[in-house]
Write a protein that holds these residues in place. Structure first.
Motif, PDB file in Angstrom:
ATOM      1  N   GLU A   9      -0.900 -14.813  -7.284  1.00  0.00           N
ATOM      2  CA  GLU A   9      -1.497 -13.482  -7.391  1.00  0.00           C
ATOM      3  C   GLU A   9      -1.410 -12.968  -8.816  1.00  0.00           C
ATOM      4  OE1 GLU A   9       0.341 -10.919  -4.557  1.00  0.00           O
ATOM      5  OE2 GLU A   9      -0.442 -12.023  -2.835  1.00  0.00           O
ATOM      6  N   SER A  26      -0.384 -10.382 -11.508  1.00  0.00           N
ATOM      7  CA  SER A  26       0.641  -9.346 -11.678  1.00  0.00           C
ATOM      8  C   SER A  26      -0.033  -8.099 -12.247  1.00  0.00           C
ATOM      9  CB  SER A  26       1.741  -9.855 -12.614  1.00  0.00           C
ATOM     10  OG  SER A  26       2.517  -8.761 -13.059  1.00  0.00           O
ATOM     11  N   LEU A  27      -0.167  -7.058 -11.430  1.00  0.00           N
ATOM     12  CA  LEU A  27      -0.856  -5.842 -11.889  1.00  0.00           C
ATOM     13  C   LEU A  27      -0.127  -5.136 -13.029  1.00  0.00           C
ATOM     14  CD1 LEU A  27      -2.227  -4.410  -8.501  1.00  0.00           C
ATOM     15  CD2 LEU A  27      -3.441  -5.708 -10.262  1.00  0.00           C
ATOM     16  N   LEU A  59      -1.135  -7.063 -16.001  1.00  0.00           N
ATOM     17  CA  LEU A  59      -2.565  -6.894 -16.262  1.00  0.00           C
ATOM     18  C   LEU A  59      -2.850  -5.553 -16.933  1.00  0.00           C
ATOM     19  CD1 LEU A  59      -5.509  -7.918 -15.889  1.00  0.00           C
ATOM     20  CD2 LEU A  59      -5.534  -6.722 -13.703  1.00  0.00           C
ATOM     21  N   PHE A  60      -2.409  -4.460 -16.303  1.00  0.00           N
ATOM     22  CA  PHE A  60      -2.719  -3.136 -16.856  1.00  0.00           C
ATOM     23  C   PHE A  60      -1.937  -2.866 -18.150  1.00  0.00           C
ATOM     24  CE2 PHE A  60      -4.217  -2.552 -12.458  1.00  0.00           C
ATOM     25  CZ  PHE A  60      -5.480  -2.070 -12.736  1.00  0.00           C
ATOM     26  N   VAL A  81       2.801   1.297 -13.477  1.00  0.00           N
ATOM     27  CA  VAL A  81       2.052   0.582 -12.428  1.00  0.00           C
ATOM     28  C   VAL A  81       3.027  -0.008 -11.404  1.00  0.00           C
ATOM     29  CG1 VAL A  81       0.559  -1.418 -11.954  1.00  0.00           C
ATOM     30  CG2 VAL A  81       0.083   0.059 -13.909  1.00  0.00           C
ATOM     31  N   LEU A 127       3.164   0.907  -7.283  1.00  0.00           N
ATOM     32  CA  LEU A 127       2.803  -0.104  -6.272  1.00  0.00           C
ATOM     33  C   LEU A 127       3.746  -0.051  -5.072  1.00  0.00           C
ATOM     34  CD1 LEU A 127       1.934  -3.165  -8.537  1.00  0.00           C
ATOM     35  CD2 LEU A 127       0.351  -1.773  -7.224  1.00  0.00           C
TER      36      LEU A 127
END
Lengths: 228, 104
Positions: free
Chosen positions: B64, B66-67, B70-71, B100, B104
């Motif tokens: 997946e 990793s948000l 990413l952000f 972030v 989450l």
């Protein structure tokens, strides 16, 4: 005067990465304890090997009960990128004389990235490379020791220290992303990395393979045009 | 103890050996222009690959994105593009990633 300026620049520029390295050093120390290594063994490995990726993988494999031969083969494959790093750094370390043998100890991911950025900017600079290696070495030894002592008390994710590693590389990479060969190489690296990680997330050779293939695509697709 | 010391010695030989070999062998070889261009592109590929390894992580048996990475990475990259301030961009990226992560 230039001597002092170089040392100052090296310390300032290596400090954020030293913090990121320390995060991994603490993790290594903790994992070493979990792998039933003694404090002296954890520290001896850090002193003589001085490689985060190698040490973390070795303790993980020891914990999993892997054989010594499989550990050594994995380490050999992992270390293949040092050949690329060394080759790429050689011109930047010209003039180091016999010190080159000692500076070779600092051929690894983080010093390589900082060193290359420096050499592109000011040309060969062995002193700069020596200082950043020393900063990283001290950070790694201290963090390994703290990790081994602390055990599992610290959570790097809670403080965002784990994010320092990718953010540092992104910040270092951005100014370089200009010109077709570099953009093609970067895009190829994204695609190959994503494919390999998706196919086998445990693959420890992603960096080696991408480091070998993506620049080749960059050179072949563009004929190495423009300034790289 | 002695087995572990032997392992550490072998690790030292393998790690320092490859480091030294890259520097010593190639510093004495005159590389062609294509080879030089190739080696100058290696750090770009390695950095991108290291970032990708942080961006894509295994969760519950699946890979997946990793948000937080990413952000945080987007903010860090934009900051570098606009301000070119390394430390500021680093801090903004980490702060965004932490926010972030908390959301989450």
């Amino acid at each position: 005067m230039q001597f002092k300026k170089t040392i100052k620049a090296a310390v300032i520029e290596s400090f954020p990465l030293a913090l990121a390295i320390a995060t991994y050093g603490v993790s290594y120390g903790m994992l070493g304890v979990s792998a039933n290594l003694k404090l002296i063994e954890i520290m001896l490995m850090s002193v003589f090997v001085f490689s985060g990726s190698v040490q973390l993988i070795v303790v993980a494999m020891l914990m999993a009960g892997s054989s010594i031969s499989s550990i050594l083969l994995t380490v050999l494959l992992l270390n293949l990128r040092n050949l690329l790093y060394g080759a790429s750094l050689a011109s930047g370390l010209s003039g180091a004389g016999k010190w080159r043998h000692l500076l070779a100890f600092g051929v690894s991911d983080e010093p390589f990235v900082l060193g290359q950025a420096r050499f592109l900017k000011v040309g060969p600079d062995p002193l700069y490379y020596g200082v950043i290696t020393l900063v990283f070495y001290v950070a790694w030894q201290a963090a390994s020791f703290i990790g081994a002592i602390l055990g599992n008390q610290l959570d790097p994710a809670l403080w965002g220290l784990d994010l320092a590693f990718p953010m540092t590389f992104i910040a270092l990479l951005m100014p370089s992303l200009r010109g077709k060969p570099i953009l093609v190489t970067a895009f190829s690296a994204i695609v190959i990395s994503a494919f390999m990680i998706n196919y086998n997330p445990q693959n420890q050779l992603v960096v080696v393979i991408v480091g070998l293939i993506a620049p080749l695509i960059g050179v072949l697709c563009t004929g190495g045009e423009a300034s790289v | 103890m002695y087995d572990t010391l032997g392992l550490i010695l072998a690790l030292f030989v393998l790690t320092y050996g490859t480091r030294w070999l890259g520097l010593a062998v190639f510093s004495n070889i005159s590389l062609g222009s294509m080879s030089q261009k190739y080696f100058k592109l290696v750090p770009i590929a390695v950095m991108v690959s290291l970032i990708m390894k942080q961006l894509l992580s295994q969760q519950n048996g699946r890979v997946e994105v990793s948000l937080p990475v990413l952000f945080g990475g987007i903010v860090c990259a934009l900051s570098m593009r606009v301000k070119s301030n390394f430390l500021l961009s680093l801090c903004l990226g980490i702060a965004t990633g932490l926010i972030v992560r908390r959301l989450l």
